[in-house]
Enzyme design. Structure first.
Site, PDB file in Angstrom:
ATOM      1  N   THR A 108       0.470 -11.094  -1.864  1.00 53.77           N
ATOM      2  CA  THR A 108       1.610 -10.413  -2.801  1.00 53.77           C
ATOM      3  C   THR A 108       2.357  -9.265  -2.362  1.00 53.77           C
ATOM      4  OG1 THR A 108      -0.051  -9.574  -4.216  1.00 53.77           O
ATOM      5  CG2 THR A 108      -0.337 -11.901  -4.319  1.00 53.77           C
ATOM      6  N   ASP A 206      -2.468   7.676   6.854  1.00 51.74           N
ATOM      7  CA  ASP A 206      -2.643   7.806   8.981  1.00 51.74           C
ATOM      8  C   ASP A 206      -2.211   8.897   8.717  1.00 51.74           C
ATOM      9  OD1 ASP A 206      -2.589   4.580   8.044  1.00 51.74           O
ATOM     10  OD2 ASP A 206      -0.400   4.574   8.975  1.00 51.74           O
TER      11      ASP A 206
END
Length: 213
Positions: A108, A206
């Site tokens: 989703t 990140d």
């Protein structure tokens, strides 16, 4: 209606520019995020309540001000939000810390809450929810809804470094109450086709930790 504050202090803007630069590595990015969070915290806590205390100075007795009681909780949205906690704790070391964990469903593509651990007395505290980027606003919506299932804080401050107009409008529409305030260092141009903030600084998680999930 939720209010929005852009903190345009020169030192915050200077550090934000370095964070945006492509060559900035994880170590420097983490340190800059910590420093910006501390400076943002100074503004976010400007109106925190104070109590009177009787103290003795080397000269005489006086009535002075202190932050006391159950005043503040810091709730990062994992994982990038962790990068803002240390700076805020440097400013308010007695604050309690909770955690909200989200992951993105592969089918989703919507955030799913997998973890929510908050101070038991969250109802008695002003809460700062941290996430360096307010992009679509959906992750913040899910995080705040998870928080509200555990209690009703005195006030919720959404602290992010970068925000998009789309993310701000989503949070304001979803949480229209006066008890929500959005703080950021910059409202950027918008989102690209991948829902990244433009010009932004990439993926904060990140960049903080040097690896992708």
């Amino acid at each position: 209606m939720s209010t929005v504050h852009v903190i345009d202090h020169p030192m915050i803007q200077h550090k934000l520019t370095i964070m945006r630069e492509q060559e900035t590595g994880s170590k420097d990015f983490r340190e800059l995020l910590k420093e910006i969070s501390l400076l943002m915290g100074y503004e976010i806590t400007r109106d925190i309540p104070l109590d009177d205390f009787e103290i003795e100075t080397p000269i005489c007795r006086m009535t002075a001000k202190k932050v006391s009681g159950r005043k503040l909780a810091i709730v990062p949205i994992l994982r990038a939000g962790l990068g803002m906690v240390e700076g805020l704790l440097t400013l308010v070391p007695v604050a309690k810390v909770g955690h909200i964990g989200l992951y993105r469903d592969e089918k989703t593509h919507t955030p799913v809450v997998y973890y929510c651990k908050l101070p038991e007395d969250i109802n008695q505290r002003m809460v700062i929810v941290t996430d360096p980027m307010l992009a679509t606003g959906i992750s913040m919506e899910m995080g705040m809804k998870a928080l509200l299932t555990k209690g009703t804080p005195k006030h919720i401050h959404v602290a992010c470094v970068l925000a998009s107009p789309e993310g701000i409008e989503h949070v304001k529409k979803t949480f229209p109450e006066d008890k929500t305030t959005i703080w950021c260092a910059s409202i950027d141009e918008g989102l690209n086709e991948h829902k990244y903030i433009i010009p932004g600084f990439g993926d904060a998680g990140d960049l903080c930790y040097g690896s992708k999930l």
